[in-house]
Design a protein around this motif. Sequence first.
Motif, PDB file in Angstrom:
ATOM      1  N   HIS A 106       0.738  -1.140  -0.143  1.00  0.00           N
ATOM      2  CA  HIS A 106       0.059  -0.128   0.042  1.00  0.00           C
ATOM      3  C   HIS A 106       0.804   1.107   0.099  1.00  0.00           C
ATOM      4  CE1 HIS A 106      -4.106  -2.008   1.712  1.00  0.00           C
ATOM      5  NE2 HIS A 106      -3.552  -2.537   0.424  1.00  0.00           N
ATOM      6  N   ALA A 107       2.224   1.229   0.654  1.00  0.00           N
ATOM      7  CA  ALA A 107       2.798   2.176   0.802  1.00  0.00           C
ATOM      8  C   ALA A 107       3.348   2.684  -0.619  1.00  0.00           C
ATOM      9  CB  ALA A 107       3.988   2.244   1.857  1.00  0.00           C
ATOM     10  N   ILE A 108       3.603   1.636  -1.488  1.00  0.00           N
ATOM     11  CA  ILE A 108       4.276   1.842  -2.727  1.00  0.00           C
ATOM     12  C   ILE A 108       3.116   2.275  -3.561  1.00  0.00           C
ATOM     13  CG2 ILE A 108       5.017   0.397  -4.783  1.00  0.00           C
ATOM     14  CD1 ILE A 108       6.471  -1.497  -2.865  1.00  0.00           C
ATOM     15  N   GLU A 109       1.973   1.783  -3.693  1.00  0.00           N
ATOM     16  CA  GLU A 109       0.791   2.243  -4.388  1.00  0.00           C
ATOM     17  C   GLU A 109       0.498   3.789  -3.943  1.00  0.00           C
ATOM     18  OE1 GLU A 109      -2.510  -0.427  -5.343  1.00  0.00           O
ATOM     19  OE2 GLU A 109      -1.970  -1.317  -3.665  1.00  0.00           O
ATOM     20  N   LEU A 119       8.445   6.130   1.766  1.00  0.00           N
ATOM     21  CA  LEU A 119       7.596   4.933   1.980  1.00  0.00           C
ATOM     22  C   LEU A 119       7.481   4.457   3.617  1.00  0.00           C
ATOM     23  CD1 LEU A 119       9.522   2.479  -0.650  1.00  0.00           C
ATOM     24  CD2 LEU A 119       7.043   3.604  -0.856  1.00  0.00           C
ATOM     25  N   LEU A 120       8.285   4.684   4.163  1.00  0.00           N
ATOM     26  CA  LEU A 120       8.224   4.550   5.688  1.00  0.00           C
ATOM     27  C   LEU A 120       7.288   5.594   6.103  1.00  0.00           C
ATOM     28  CD1 LEU A 120       9.248   3.340   8.209  1.00  0.00           C
ATOM     29  CD2 LEU A 120      10.937   4.882   8.544  1.00  0.00           C
ATOM     30  N   ALA A 121       7.360   6.751   5.640  1.00  0.00           N
ATOM     31  CA  ALA A 121       6.251   7.868   6.024  1.00  0.00           C
ATOM     32  C   ALA A 121       4.957   7.466   5.786  1.00  0.00           C
ATOM     33  CB  ALA A 121       6.718   9.206   5.412  1.00  0.00           C
ATOM     34  N   ARG A 122       4.777   6.777   4.753  1.00  0.00           N
ATOM     35  CA  ARG A 122       3.488   6.293   4.178  1.00  0.00           C
ATOM     36  C   ARG A 122       3.057   5.190   5.564  1.00  0.00           C
ATOM     37  NH1 ARG A 122       0.562   8.983   0.294  1.00  0.00           N
ATOM     38  NH2 ARG A 122       2.129  10.036  -1.024  1.00  0.00           N
ATOM     39  N   VAL A 166      13.059  -1.729   9.210  1.00  0.00           N
ATOM     40  CA  VAL A 166      12.002  -1.371   8.392  1.00  0.00           C
ATOM     41  C   VAL A 166      12.772  -0.698   7.086  1.00  0.00           C
ATOM     42  CG1 VAL A 166       9.858  -0.584   7.401  1.00  0.00           C
ATOM     43  CG2 VAL A 166       9.855  -1.650   9.506  1.00  0.00           C
ATOM     44  N   LEU A 167      13.487   0.473   7.523  1.00  0.00           N
ATOM     45  CA  LEU A 167      14.281   1.345   6.769  1.00  0.00           C
ATOM     46  C   LEU A 167      15.441   0.338   6.019  1.00  0.00           C
ATOM     47  CD1 LEU A 167      14.265   4.186   5.400  1.00  0.00           C
ATOM     48  CD2 LEU A 167      15.744   4.892   7.446  1.00  0.00           C
ATOM     49  N   ARG A 168      16.013  -0.308   6.712  1.00  0.00           N
ATOM     50  CA  ARG A 168      17.125  -0.948   6.100  1.00  0.00           C
ATOM     51  C   ARG A 168      16.599  -1.997   4.981  1.00  0.00           C
ATOM     52  NH1 ARG A 168      18.904  -0.765  11.468  1.00  0.00           N
ATOM     53  NH2 ARG A 168      17.956  -2.763  12.108  1.00  0.00           N
ATOM     54  N   VAL A 169      15.519  -2.708   5.390  1.00  0.00           N
ATOM     55  CA  VAL A 169      14.902  -3.566   4.216  1.00  0.00           C
ATOM     56  C   VAL A 169      14.517  -2.781   3.041  1.00  0.00           C
ATOM     57  CG1 VAL A 169      12.839  -5.097   3.852  1.00  0.00           C
ATOM     58  CG2 VAL A 169      14.161  -5.488   5.993  1.00  0.00           C
TER      59      VAL A 169
END
Length: 368
Positions: free
Chosen positions: A255-258, A324-327, A361-364
């Motif tokens: 969903h973050a990507i979308e 993406l993390l912010a989403r 998460v950010l590292r991934v």
Amino acid sequence: MNTVRTVKVGGDYHYTIAIGADLLADGARLAHMLRGRHALVVSDGNIAPLYADRVEAALRAARPDLVLQRFVIPPGEQEKTLARFGECLEALASLGATRDATVLALGGGVVGDLAGFAAACWMRGIDCVQLPTSLLAMVDSSVGGKTAVDLPAGKNLVGAFHPPRAVIADTSTLRTLPDRELRAGLAEVVKYGAIFDAHFLHWIEGHAEALLARDEAALAHAIALSCEYKADVVARDPFEHGDRAMLNFGHTFGHAIESEQGYAGTTGEGLNHGEAVAVGMVLAARLATALGMAPTEDADRLQALLQRLGLPTAIPVGLAPESLLARMRLDKKADARGLRFVLWTGAGKACITSGVDEGAVLRVLTHG
């Protein structure tokens, strides 16, 4: 004679999923689901020209007294908005829809979500019959009663739980489904094996080519089994207070990507939902490995299967990990403890994990 498979969704909001060929022309089956004399067929500009006339003719033959109208939106996730939702309500008003009216959602997940949300809100709730025409909608969005529209801030942020009166999945519609949309639906099929059943995942690996070739027996089996898994969890947890959240495996990343791509999957300028979920599942599996929860080999196996099915498995170029993390912080699956993910401890064994460290998460997101 066409074989019709049925899957029953139990619990307090029980209904039946019918799966088979040429069901959109079965006027008796369609009409049996209508309690009143008003019906609104909601579809989009791709699907309506293919199937709306067939559905309406079948209904009128079975129910000559029916007051029937059609509401068609342009295709694409970007149309799943509050504005289109309002137009759908206006169409119900124009129809003169009463409390026993029915909305028929003819299309993919966008149509099903929008039409279902309108049905949930018109006169505080009228019947919705889901008529999914994409593989993704057949195995996922048409089942379970989650309805919603998107906001610029994120996907599915405004919606309601509104279980359908019935789901009628006409598998013959998959013959006209574009290859890209077929592959997107297969991503959700893979999800069920990934979170519930390693044996099903193995079956998909053995039938990948048959599924891509649209073998009717293979597709019918995949759809029925996927629906059985979803029906079981929906019956236990209709409002996603517990186990049902496991169905979101890969979706927090997806969903973050979308959202970050502005729901541009329909135009070909971004990933569609199934493609984004494919990437998201790989990232979720990699995150589980990074957290010491699951072996690397299972993540590699999942990635290889998705690639065999022609699906993307890496974040599109140009998307910043920090964005993406912010989403994800706004994702409706987050809670007071922070980011919440559906991860796994290996193939077929999903778990819900809260308070996941943002650094991991950010590292991934950065390195995969």
